[in-house]
Design a protein around this motif. Structure first.
Motif, mmCIF file in Angstrom:
data_model
loop_
_atom_site.group_PDB
_atom_site.id
_atom_site.type_symbol
_atom_site.label_atom_id
_atom_site.label_comp_id
_atom_site.label_asym_id
_atom_site.label_seq_id
_atom_site.Cartn_x
_atom_site.Cartn_y
_atom_site.Cartn_z
ATOM 1 N N GLN A 1 -15.456 -34.676 -3.018
ATOM 2 C CA GLN A 1 -15.651 -35.012 -4.419
ATOM 3 C C GLN A 1 -16.441 -33.884 -5.063
ATOM 4 O O GLN A 1 -17.451 -33.441 -4.518
ATOM 5 C CB GLN A 1 -16.420 -36.329 -4.544
ATOM 6 C CG GLN A 1 -16.630 -36.821 -5.958
ATOM 7 C CD GLN A 1 -15.365 -37.407 -6.563
ATOM 8 O OE1 GLN A 1 -14.487 -37.874 -5.840
ATOM 9 N NE2 GLN A 1 -15.273 -37.357 -7.883
ATOM 10 N N ASP B 1 -17.869 -31.967 -8.881
ATOM 11 C CA ASP B 1 -17.986 -31.908 -10.337
ATOM 12 C C ASP B 1 -17.518 -30.567 -10.875
ATOM 13 O O ASP B 1 -17.622 -30.292 -12.066
ATOM 14 C CB ASP B 1 -19.419 -32.204 -10.778
ATOM 15 C CG ASP B 1 -20.426 -31.243 -10.173
ATOM 16 O OD1 ASP B 1 -20.003 -30.314 -9.433
ATOM 17 O OD2 ASP B 1 -21.633 -31.412 -10.427
ATOM 18 N N ALA C 1 -14.327 -29.595 -10.221
ATOM 19 C CA ALA C 1 -12.880 -29.701 -10.371
ATOM 20 C C ALA C 1 -12.517 -29.942 -11.833
ATOM 21 O O ALA C 1 -13.102 -30.808 -12.499
ATOM 22 C CB ALA C 1 -12.343 -30.835 -9.516
ATOM 23 N N ASN C 2 -11.600 -29.116 -12.358
ATOM 24 C CA ASN C 2 -11.047 -29.283 -13.709
ATOM 25 C C ASN C 2 -12.115 -29.197 -14.805
ATOM 26 O O ASN C 2 -11.990 -29.842 -15.852
ATOM 27 C CB ASN C 2 -10.304 -30.615 -13.804
ATOM 28 C CG ASN C 2 -9.209 -30.752 -12.773
ATOM 29 O OD1 ASN C 2 -8.286 -29.934 -12.716
ATOM 30 N ND2 ASN C 2 -9.337 -31.755 -11.904
ATOM 31 N N VAL C 3 -13.154 -28.408 -14.559
ATOM 32 C CA VAL C 3 -14.241 -28.224 -15.515
ATOM 33 C C VAL C 3 -14.459 -26.715 -15.740
ATOM 34 O O VAL C 3 -14.443 -25.928 -14.792
ATOM 35 C CB VAL C 3 -15.542 -28.862 -14.994
ATOM 36 C CG1 VAL C 3 -16.706 -28.552 -15.938
ATOM 37 C CG2 VAL C 3 -15.380 -30.362 -14.834
ATOM 38 N N GLU D 1 -5.032 -30.796 -8.898
ATOM 39 C CA GLU D 1 -4.169 -31.911 -9.310
ATOM 40 C C GLU D 1 -3.434 -32.491 -8.104
ATOM 41 O O GLU D 1 -3.152 -31.784 -7.131
ATOM 42 C CB GLU D 1 -3.147 -31.438 -10.355
ATOM 43 C CG GLU D 1 -3.788 -30.954 -11.651
ATOM 44 C CD GLU D 1 -2.771 -30.508 -12.679
ATOM 45 O OE1 GLU D 1 -3.173 -30.233 -13.825
ATOM 46 O OE2 GLU D 1 -1.566 -30.422 -12.344
ATOM 47 N N GLU E 1 -4.737 -34.862 -12.964
ATOM 48 C CA GLU E 1 -5.985 -34.255 -12.508
ATOM 49 C C GLU E 1 -6.599 -35.050 -11.361
ATOM 50 O O GLU E 1 -6.581 -36.285 -11.350
ATOM 51 C CB GLU E 1 -6.973 -34.158 -13.668
ATOM 52 C CG GLU E 1 -6.596 -33.108 -14.698
ATOM 53 C CD GLU E 1 -7.684 -32.892 -15.746
ATOM 54 O OE1 GLU E 1 -8.648 -33.684 -15.761
ATOM 55 O OE2 GLU E 1 -7.582 -31.930 -16.536
ATOM 56 N N TRP E 2 -7.146 -34.295 -10.411
ATOM 57 C CA TRP E 2 -7.735 -34.874 -9.203
ATOM 58 C C TRP E 2 -9.195 -34.434 -9.151
ATOM 59 O O TRP E 2 -9.481 -33.241 -9.152
ATOM 60 C CB TRP E 2 -6.955 -34.369 -7.994
ATOM 61 C CG TRP E 2 -7.219 -35.082 -6.691
ATOM 62 C CD1 TRP E 2 -7.330 -36.395 -6.483
ATOM 63 C CD2 TRP E 2 -7.370 -34.451 -5.411
ATOM 64 N NE1 TRP E 2 -7.524 -36.667 -5.159
ATOM 65 C CE2 TRP E 2 -7.560 -35.487 -4.463
ATOM 66 C CE3 TRP E 2 -7.348 -33.116 -4.962
ATOM 67 C CZ2 TRP E 2 -7.743 -35.230 -3.107
ATOM 68 C CZ3 TRP E 2 -7.509 -32.885 -3.607
ATOM 69 C CH2 TRP E 2 -7.714 -33.929 -2.682
ATOM 70 N N GLU E 3 -10.096 -35.372 -9.144
ATOM 71 C CA GLU E 3 -11.520 -35.025 -9.227
ATOM 72 C C GLU E 3 -12.096 -34.654 -7.860
ATOM 73 O O GLU E 3 -13.210 -35.015 -7.510
ATOM 74 C CB GLU E 3 -12.304 -36.201 -9.820
ATOM 75 C CG GLU E 3 -11.850 -36.626 -11.207
ATOM 76 C CD GLU E 3 -11.826 -35.452 -12.177
ATOM 77 O OE1 GLU E 3 -12.797 -34.670 -12.174
ATOM 78 O OE2 GLU E 3 -10.848 -35.305 -12.924
ATOM 79 N N ARG E 4 -11.291 -33.959 -7.098
ATOM 80 C CA ARG E 4 -11.730 -33.484 -5.787
ATOM 81 C C ARG E 4 -11.232 -32.056 -5.593
ATOM 82 O O ARG E 4 -10.293 -31.600 -6.266
ATOM 83 C CB ARG E 4 -11.177 -34.368 -4.663
ATOM 84 C CG ARG E 4 -11.613 -35.825 -4.747
ATOM 85 C CD ARG E 4 -11.055 -36.635 -3.593
ATOM 86 N NE ARG E 4 -11.641 -36.259 -2.303
ATOM 87 C CZ ARG E 4 -12.798 -36.705 -1.848
ATOM 88 N NH1 ARG E 4 -13.537 -37.528 -2.588
ATOM 89 N NH2 ARG E 4 -13.251 -36.331 -0.663
#
Length: 437
Positions: free
Chosen positions: A317, A319, A321-323, A400, A417-420
């Protein structure tokens, strides 16, 4: 002439009297009354318990014996030529009689299964036997009584009234094997009648596994809704009992979380329901249950076991990812040095660079695909310059997942989107931060 006729009549009368004979008759029970039937059918009381009558060969004498609670008994006495007439006779009343009144007055009265009439009837019970009386009317619960004329049994009453007070609802069920519960108690299978006792109401539930129950309340009270004579109950809406493995998986119905582990899903007639089962670390499953004539019948129970998502165990997991993540370059670094370091780190993790522009400090890698038995993960990095005035980069790691195996890199509509971050890319940002100081 007149004298002659008078003498002739007198002679005939004397002849009749001469041929008449007295007989003493007795009756049991001893308090029964005795009547002689006169000309025109008139009954004349001649005694109680016993009486004396005259009989002759020309005029039969008809006698009726009566007592409340017994069937009247009629006997005829007459002299027959050549037959001696006994001087005494004993009659015993043995057949009982009950006067039955039924309410409501239009209710039908049956005796030993045969319809006799309405309102009021007379019931006869032969010696050493019994008779069953049943009163029926649509909308009422039938009543029956058995009257005995046997040793050791209670004597039948002289008069009796049978009042129908409890209401009854005849029920037709679809499906016909549905069960009926009245005030929480199950009726025997194949029951088709609901009894509503006088001055009460009953709560009725019609059930069948896999269907939404139907509830009704029937009243037998003044001022309350009229209880129907007949009721057709159709169970149409379905229920699917869903349970999951693992037991703490989230159950979503039409996109809304409703429970974890177990839930009864209602599927109304003519509709479909979308159910999603999901839990972190497992591959989500989507099910559609439809209650439509042209679709497969929904199951009564559905066990849904989620498969472990190997992509989950191969990732963390994050924070990052995708940021958009801003990385400042150290003051001792020149733009050329920073660009070279950024490129070196990116190419160390990604094999294919789709776009790299030194003038604009922009880099975008191609998607890096990773297939798992139940999932596909795609990852790429985008680097662009940060705010003007200071040397910095904005780095974004796009991560993703598709939720299914062997998804093509260009099937954008299947990815979300995958938060990992896969373990392979978990140190990209930290390495950039460390080397660009």
């Amino acid at each position: 002439m007149k004298l002659h006729n008078y003498l002739l009549a007198l002679a005939m009368l004397l002849s009749t009297i001469a041929h008449a004979q007295k007989i003493k008759i007795s009756v049991l029970p001893a308090d029964a009354t005795i009547y002689e039937v006169k000309t025109g059918g008139l009954e004349e009381l001649i005694g109680t318990g016993s009486a004396e009558i005259k009989i002759n060969k020309d005029f039969p004498t008809q006698v009726i014996f009566k007592k409340p609670g017994f069937k009247p008994f009629t006997k005829t006495y007459q002299r027959i030529k050549g037959v001696d007439v006994k001087k005494e006779d004993l009659v015993e009343l043995k057949e009982r009689m009950v006067t039955i009144t039924a309410e409501p007055y239009d209710a039908k009265i049956f005796v030993n299964g045969v319809e006799i009439g309405t309102r009021k009837i007379y019931v006869y019970i032969a010696d050493n036997s019994s008779t069953t009386v049943e009163v029926k009317k649509p909308g009422y619960y039938k009543k029956s009584k058995t009257y005995y004329n046997q040793p050791g049994r209670d004597l039948s009453p002289v008069d009796d009234i049978i009042v129908l007070e409890d209401k009854a609802v005849k029920v037709k069920l679809f499906p016909n094997d549905a069960q009926i519960f009245v005030d929480g108690k199950k009726l025997p299978d194949n029951s088709d009648e609901i009894i509503v006792p006088s001055k009460t109401n009953v709560a009725v539930e019609y059930r069948k596994e896999g269907y939404v129950p139907v509830e009704r309340t029937y009243y037998n009270k003044e001022g309350m809704p009229q209880t129907p004579l007949f009721e057709t109950i159709s169970l149409k809406d379905r229920v699917v009992r869903v349970n999951t493995t693992p037991t703490d998986a989230t159950i979503k119905v039409d996109g809304k979380p409703v429970a974890t582990g177990e839930y009864s899903i209602k599927v109304v007639e003519g509709a479909c329901v979308e159910v999603i089962i999901e839990r972190a670390g497992y591959v989500s499953i989507l099910k559609n249950f439809c209650n439509q004539s042209n679709m497969q019948v929904p199951p009564v129970n559905e066990h849904i076991a989620l498969k472990t998502d190997e992509a989950y165990t191969s990732s963390i997991q994050s924070d990052q990812a995708n940021v958009n993540f801003t990385i400042a370059v150290g003051e001792t670094r020149t733009p050329e040095d920073a660009w070279k370091i950024i490129n070196g780190i990116v190419t160390n993790y990604f094999d294919v660079i789709e776009m790299a522009d030194k003038e604009t400090s922009y880099i975008r890698t191609a998607w890096s695909m990773k297939n798992f038995p139940n999932n596909t993960i795609r990852t790429r990095v985008i680097v662009k310059p940060g705010n003007t005035g200071t040397l910095q980069y904005v780095v974004k790691i796009q991560s993703e997942s598709s939720g299914e195996a062997n998804t093509g890199a260009k099937d954008d509509e299947k990815f979300k989107e995958w938060e990992r971050l896969l373990n392979t890319y978990k140190d990209v940002i930290s390495e950039m931060q460390a080397r660009l100081k």
